[in-house]
Design an enzyme around this catalytic site. Structure first.
Site, PDB file in Angstrom:
ATOM      1  N   SER A 124       0.842  -1.204   0.000  1.00  6.50           N
ATOM      2  CA  SER A 124       0.000   0.000   0.000  1.00  6.50           C
ATOM      3  C   SER A 124       0.867   1.239   0.000  1.00  6.50           C
ATOM      4  O   SER A 124       1.994   1.236   0.530  1.00  6.50           O
ATOM      5  CB  SER A 124      -0.863  -0.021   1.265  1.00  6.50           C
ATOM      6  OG  SER A 124      -1.421   1.250   1.499  1.00  6.50           O
ATOM      7  N   TYR A 149      -1.945  -1.141  10.966  1.00  2.00           N
ATOM      8  CA  TYR A 149      -2.188  -1.666   9.605  1.00  2.00           C
ATOM      9  C   TYR A 149      -1.006  -1.334   8.689  1.00  2.00           C
ATOM     10  O   TYR A 149      -0.475  -2.198   7.993  1.00  2.00           O
ATOM     11  CB  TYR A 149      -3.490  -1.079   9.031  1.00  2.00           C
ATOM     12  CG  TYR A 149      -3.627  -1.296   7.535  1.00  2.00           C
ATOM     13  CD1 TYR A 149      -3.915  -2.552   7.019  1.00  2.00           C
ATOM     14  CD2 TYR A 149      -3.431  -0.240   6.632  1.00  2.00           C
ATOM     15  CE1 TYR A 149      -4.017  -2.765   5.647  1.00  2.00           C
ATOM     16  CE2 TYR A 149      -3.532  -0.435   5.265  1.00  2.00           C
ATOM     17  CZ  TYR A 149      -3.823  -1.695   4.769  1.00  2.00           C
ATOM     18  OH  TYR A 149      -3.903  -1.903   3.424  1.00  2.00           O
ATOM     19  N   LYS A 153       1.962  -3.775   6.608  1.00  2.00           N
ATOM     20  CA  LYS A 153       2.373  -3.754   5.194  1.00  2.00           C
ATOM     21  C   LYS A 153       3.890  -3.603   5.104  1.00  2.00           C
ATOM     22  O   LYS A 153       4.564  -4.288   4.332  1.00  2.00           O
ATOM     23  CB  LYS A 153       1.675  -2.601   4.457  1.00  2.00           C
ATOM     24  CG  LYS A 153       0.187  -2.797   4.271  1.00  2.00           C
ATOM     25  CD  LYS A 153      -0.107  -4.003   3.394  1.00  2.00           C
ATOM     26  CE  LYS A 153      -1.568  -4.354   3.332  1.00  2.00           C
ATOM     27  NZ  LYS A 153      -1.836  -5.690   2.835  1.00  2.00           N
TER      28      LYS A 153
HETATM   29  P1  NAD Z   1     -10.989  -7.164   1.377  1.00  2.00           P
HETATM   30  O1  NAD Z   1     -11.182  -7.143   2.859  1.00  2.00           O
HETATM   31  O2  NAD Z   1     -12.167  -6.978   0.508  1.00  2.00           O
HETATM   32  O3  NAD Z   1     -10.245  -8.501   0.948  1.00  2.00           O
HETATM   33  C1  NAD Z   1      -9.370  -9.205   1.815  1.00  2.00           C
HETATM   34  C2  NAD Z   1      -9.837 -10.657   1.848  1.00  2.00           C
HETATM   35  O4  NAD Z   1      -8.968 -11.422   2.678  1.00  2.00           O
HETATM   36  C3  NAD Z   1     -11.249 -10.816   2.410  1.00  2.00           C
HETATM   37  O5  NAD Z   1     -12.027 -11.579   1.515  1.00  2.00           O
HETATM   38  C4  NAD Z   1     -11.037 -11.558   3.730  1.00  2.00           C
HETATM   39  O6  NAD Z   1     -12.113 -12.407   4.031  1.00  2.00           O
HETATM   40  C5  NAD Z   1      -9.754 -12.312   3.460  1.00  2.00           C
HETATM   41  N1  NAD Z   1      -8.932 -12.648   4.625  1.00  2.00           N
HETATM   42  C6  NAD Z   1      -8.477 -11.828   5.608  1.00  2.00           C
HETATM   43  N2  NAD Z   1      -7.717 -12.509   6.463  1.00  2.00           N
HETATM   44  C7  NAD Z   1      -7.664 -13.797   6.030  1.00  2.00           C
HETATM   45  C8  NAD Z   1      -7.017 -14.977   6.499  1.00  2.00           C
HETATM   46  N3  NAD Z   1      -6.270 -14.974   7.581  1.00  2.00           N
HETATM   47  N4  NAD Z   1      -7.187 -16.112   5.782  1.00  2.00           N
HETATM   48  C9  NAD Z   1      -7.956 -16.125   4.667  1.00  2.00           C
HETATM   49  N5  NAD Z   1      -8.589 -15.036   4.184  1.00  2.00           N
HETATM   50  C10 NAD Z   1      -8.437 -13.890   4.862  1.00  2.00           C
HETATM   51  O7  NAD Z   1      -9.875  -6.054   1.051  1.00  2.00           O
HETATM   52  P2  NAD Z   1      -9.355  -5.497  -0.354  1.00  2.00           P
HETATM   53  O8  NAD Z   1      -9.692  -4.063  -0.429  1.00  2.00           O
HETATM   54  O9  NAD Z   1      -9.757  -6.407  -1.446  1.00  2.00           O
HETATM   55  O10 NAD Z   1      -7.802  -5.580  -0.104  1.00  2.00           O
HETATM   56  C11 NAD Z   1      -7.021  -6.682  -0.527  1.00  2.00           C
HETATM   57  C12 NAD Z   1      -5.578  -6.454  -0.092  1.00  2.00           C
HETATM   58  O11 NAD Z   1      -5.110  -5.217  -0.642  1.00  2.00           O
HETATM   59  C13 NAD Z   1      -5.418  -6.319   1.430  1.00  2.00           C
HETATM   60  O12 NAD Z   1      -4.199  -6.928   1.797  1.00  2.00           O
HETATM   61  C14 NAD Z   1      -5.326  -4.828   1.638  1.00  2.00           C
HETATM   62  O13 NAD Z   1      -4.614  -4.481   2.789  1.00  2.00           O
HETATM   63  C15 NAD Z   1      -4.591  -4.386   0.382  1.00  2.00           C
HETATM   64  N6  NAD Z   1      -4.839  -2.976   0.047  1.00  2.00           N
HETATM   65  C16 NAD Z   1      -6.118  -2.525  -0.109  1.00  2.00           C
HETATM   66  C17 NAD Z   1      -6.341  -1.176  -0.397  1.00  2.00           C
HETATM   67  C18 NAD Z   1      -7.731  -0.627  -0.541  1.00  2.00           C
HETATM   68  O14 NAD Z   1      -7.879   0.603  -0.488  1.00  2.00           O
HETATM   69  N7  NAD Z   1      -8.766  -1.435  -0.760  1.00  2.00           N
HETATM   70  C19 NAD Z   1      -5.266  -0.327  -0.545  1.00  2.00           C
HETATM   71  C20 NAD Z   1      -3.974  -0.817  -0.390  1.00  2.00           C
HETATM   72  C21 NAD Z   1      -3.774  -2.164  -0.095  1.00  2.00           C
HETATM   73  C1  UD1 Z   2      -6.693   4.998   2.826  1.00  2.00           C
HETATM   74  C2  UD1 Z   2      -6.126   4.260   4.005  1.00  2.00           C
HETATM   75  C3  UD1 Z   2      -4.616   4.186   3.884  1.00  2.00           C
HETATM   76  C4  UD1 Z   2      -4.217   3.595   2.539  1.00  2.00           C
HETATM   77  C5  UD1 Z   2      -4.825   4.422   1.436  1.00  2.00           C
HETATM   78  C6  UD1 Z   2      -4.511   3.839   0.064  1.00  2.00           C
HETATM   79  C7  UD1 Z   2      -7.727   4.740   5.775  1.00  2.00           C
HETATM   80  C8  UD1 Z   2      -8.041   5.535   7.000  1.00  2.00           C
HETATM   81  N1  UD1 Z   2      -6.530   4.969   5.206  1.00  2.00           N
HETATM   82  O1  UD1 Z   2      -6.363   6.355   3.064  1.00  2.00           O
HETATM   83  O2  UD1 Z   2      -4.077   3.391   4.902  1.00  2.00           O
HETATM   84  O3  UD1 Z   2      -2.819   3.649   2.389  1.00  2.00           O
HETATM   85  O4  UD1 Z   2      -6.247   4.444   1.607  1.00  2.00           O
HETATM   86  O5  UD1 Z   2      -5.004   2.577  -0.011  1.00  2.00           O
HETATM   87  O6  UD1 Z   2      -8.478   3.875   5.368  1.00  2.00           O
HETATM   88  N2  UD1 Z   2     -12.446  11.482   3.269  1.00  2.00           N
HETATM   89  C9  UD1 Z   2     -13.483  12.329   3.635  1.00  2.00           C
HETATM   90  N3  UD1 Z   2     -14.612  11.775   4.176  1.00  2.00           N
HETATM   91  C10 UD1 Z   2     -14.767  10.444   4.355  1.00  2.00           C
HETATM   92  C11 UD1 Z   2     -13.713   9.573   3.970  1.00  2.00           C
HETATM   93  C12 UD1 Z   2     -12.572  10.134   3.451  1.00  2.00           C
HETATM   94  O7  UD1 Z   2     -13.376  13.547   3.486  1.00  2.00           O
HETATM   95  O8  UD1 Z   2     -15.808  10.004   4.871  1.00  2.00           O
HETATM   96  C13 UD1 Z   2     -11.242  12.060   2.654  1.00  2.00           C
HETATM   97  C14 UD1 Z   2      -9.952  11.781   3.393  1.00  2.00           C
HETATM   98  O9  UD1 Z   2      -9.698  12.789   4.353  1.00  2.00           O
HETATM   99  C15 UD1 Z   2      -8.944  11.789   2.239  1.00  2.00           C
HETATM  100  C16 UD1 Z   2      -9.750  11.255   1.051  1.00  2.00           C
HETATM  101  O10 UD1 Z   2     -11.118  11.463   1.381  1.00  2.00           O
HETATM  102  O11 UD1 Z   2      -8.535  13.102   1.945  1.00  2.00           O
HETATM  103  C17 UD1 Z   2      -9.533   9.773   0.785  1.00  2.00           C
HETATM  104  O12 UD1 Z   2      -9.728   9.054   2.003  1.00  2.00           O
HETATM  105  P1  UD1 Z   2      -9.683   7.453   2.032  1.00  2.00           P
HETATM  106  O13 UD1 Z   2     -10.578   6.911   1.007  1.00  2.00           O
HETATM  107  O14 UD1 Z   2      -9.881   7.032   3.449  1.00  2.00           O
HETATM  108  O15 UD1 Z   2      -8.194   7.131   1.537  1.00  2.00           O
HETATM  109  P2  UD1 Z   2      -6.772   7.546   2.177  1.00  2.00           P
HETATM  110  O16 UD1 Z   2      -6.879   8.698   3.068  1.00  2.00           O
HETATM  111  O17 UD1 Z   2      -5.830   7.703   1.045  1.00  2.00           O
END
Ligand code: NAD
Ligand code: UD1
Length: 338
Positions: A124, A149, A153
């Site tokens: 991330s 969190y 990572k």
């Molecule tokens: P998500 O929660 O939708 O998907 C994660 C999945 O992992 C879920 O289906 C959950 O049931 C499963 N899981 C969690 N722990 C487990 C375990 N111990 N064994 C088996 N399954 C398990 O989240 P996502 O948004 O799809 O994110 C996927 C990955 O990408 C995560 O590692 C997250 O940290 C990373 N990531 C997400 C974002 C974002 O903004 N969505 C940004 C940066 C990184």
């Molecule tokens: C999120 C994650 C961060 C991750 C990044 C990229 C959180 C708290 N942080 O942060 O760990 O690295 O995504 O995956 O989940 N905002 C509002 N109102 C809301 C929600 C958000 O104004 O209800 C604003 C926030 O202040 C920010 C922007 O929208 O400026 C985006 O927020 P968000 O979607 O949470 O993403 P990140 O802040 O980038």
């Protein structure tokens, strides 16, 4: 080629399964459904017309991994499984370290013991220190994470980097995601957060569909064009395709590599609200409130290294991100729960 997708029932995992199947790859999913529904995988089958194997198991369950690696000739693992709610990680740090670190260690050990040599890890932008200048490059400073969190990572990157050095012929690709939003254009799969969404786009779409009153905008006094926070939003289908590019890259590159998956363009919170309203015709009432603790003003990626070495670039713009978020939210107002 057969790919093991951990966390494949989740938001990014399910979209990645679609892209892998569309490329003719075979897919095996392990997910304990702690934050997802098996319905997402039924929908993946529906979208692609292809089948995949699903194990409802925890990645920390070594016996389950042994069974999977014995039964399937896995070329590459994509490791999405993990807990991802920043605020929750502050109140439940041990659960986050246990789930997110232990799963990686057990998985890497099982891969080593079964001779599986390729792993793509979901990292991330949160691993970048807050004092960098933008755009963030893969060489920008990391660490000084602001929550457990983020540390998971950071530590997982190190665990896999060290493993790539120590285990013969290993290839590790660390993908640092910026802000994935949107959904498959069919509206069949998408992001289904449990409880109150922490992130901007799911909150906006739940306001638009009538599940919430209004959006709280966290601060309008940042040093940005309209004072609200700026982020690098990327369509989840583009992000999913970045994983396909990473798998292809690994077939000829060993050792550790790290890539940003972002677009290189930043949009503010109000840019997102206005784009969503324009594209969907829905009103998104909002109120300006205090800054969210830990937030910074502007974050966006340099996508140059990914373009050069992976041959990958985001194709979709803001309109498609809003259109597809709405396709999912309007067809599934209560997510998979309906
Ligand atoms: P998500 O929660 O939708 O998907 C994660 C999945 O992992 C879920 O289906 C959950 O049931 C499963 N899981 C969690 N722990 C487990 C375990 N111990 N064994 C088996 N399954 C398990 O989240 P996502 O948004 O799809 O994110 C996927 C990955 O990408 C995560 O590692 C997250 O940290 C990373 N990531 C997400 C974002 C974002 O903004 N969505 C940004 C940066 C990184
Ligand atoms: C999120 C994650 C961060 C991750 C990044 C990229 C959180 C708290 N942080 O942060 O760990 O690295 O995504 O995956 O989940 N905002 C509002 N109102 C809301 C929600 C958000 O104004 O209800 C604003 C926030 O202040 C920010 C922007 O929208 O400026 C985006 O927020 P968000 O979607 O949470 O993403 P990140 O802040 O980038």
């Amino acid at each position: 080629m057969k790919i093991l997708v951990t966390g494949g029932a989740g938001y990014i995992g399910s979209h990645t399964c679609v892209e892998l199947l569309n490329r003719g790859m075979e897919v095996v999913v392990i997910d304990n459904l702690v934050n997802s529904s098996a319905k997402s995988l039924e929908r993946v089958r529906q979208i692609t017309g292809k089948s995949l194997e699903f194990y409802q198991k925890d990645v920390r369950d070594r016996a389950a991994l042994d069974e999977i690696f014995d039964k399937h000739d896995i070329n590459c693992v994509i490791h999405f499984a993990g807990l991802k709610a920043v605020g929750e990680s502050v109140t439940m740090p041990l659960e986050y370290y246990d789930n997110n670190l232990y799963s990686t260690v057990i998985l890497a050990e099982a891969m080593r013991d079964h001779g599986v040599k390729n792993i793509v890890f979901s990292s991330s932008a949160t691993v970048y220190s807050a004092d960098n200048t933008v755009p963030l490059k893969e060489s920008s400073k990391t660490g000084m994470c602001t929550n457990p969190y983020g540390w998971t990572k950071y530590m997982n990157e190190q665990i896999l980097r060290d493993s790539a050095k120590a285990i013969d012929d290993w290839s590790v690709v660390l993908l640092r995601y910026f802000n994935p939003i949107g959904a498959h254009s069919s509206g069949l799969i998408g992001e289904d957060p449990r409880g109150v969404p922490n992130n901007l786009m799911p909150y906006i779409s739940q306001v638009a569909v009538g599940r919430r009153d209004h959006l709280n905008v966290f601060g309008n006094d940042y040093d940005t064009h309209d004072g609200t926070g700026v982020r690098d939003y990327i369509h989840v289908v583009d992000l999913a395709r970045g994983h396909v590019a990473a798998i292809e890259y690994m077939q000829t590159h060993r050792g550790e590599s790290v890539f940003n998956l972002g677009t290189g363009t930043g949009y503010s919170v109000l840019d997102m609200v206005h784009a969503f309203e324009r594209v969907t015709g829905k009103k998104v009432p909002y109120e300006i409130v205090a800054r969210r603790p830990g937030d910074i003003g502007t974050v966006y990626a340099s996508p140059d290294k990914s373009a050069e070495l992976l041959g990958w670039k985001a194709q979709y713009g803001l309109d498609e991100m809003c259109r597809d978020t709405w396709a999912w939210q309007s067809k599934n107002p209560m997510g998979y729960g309906e």
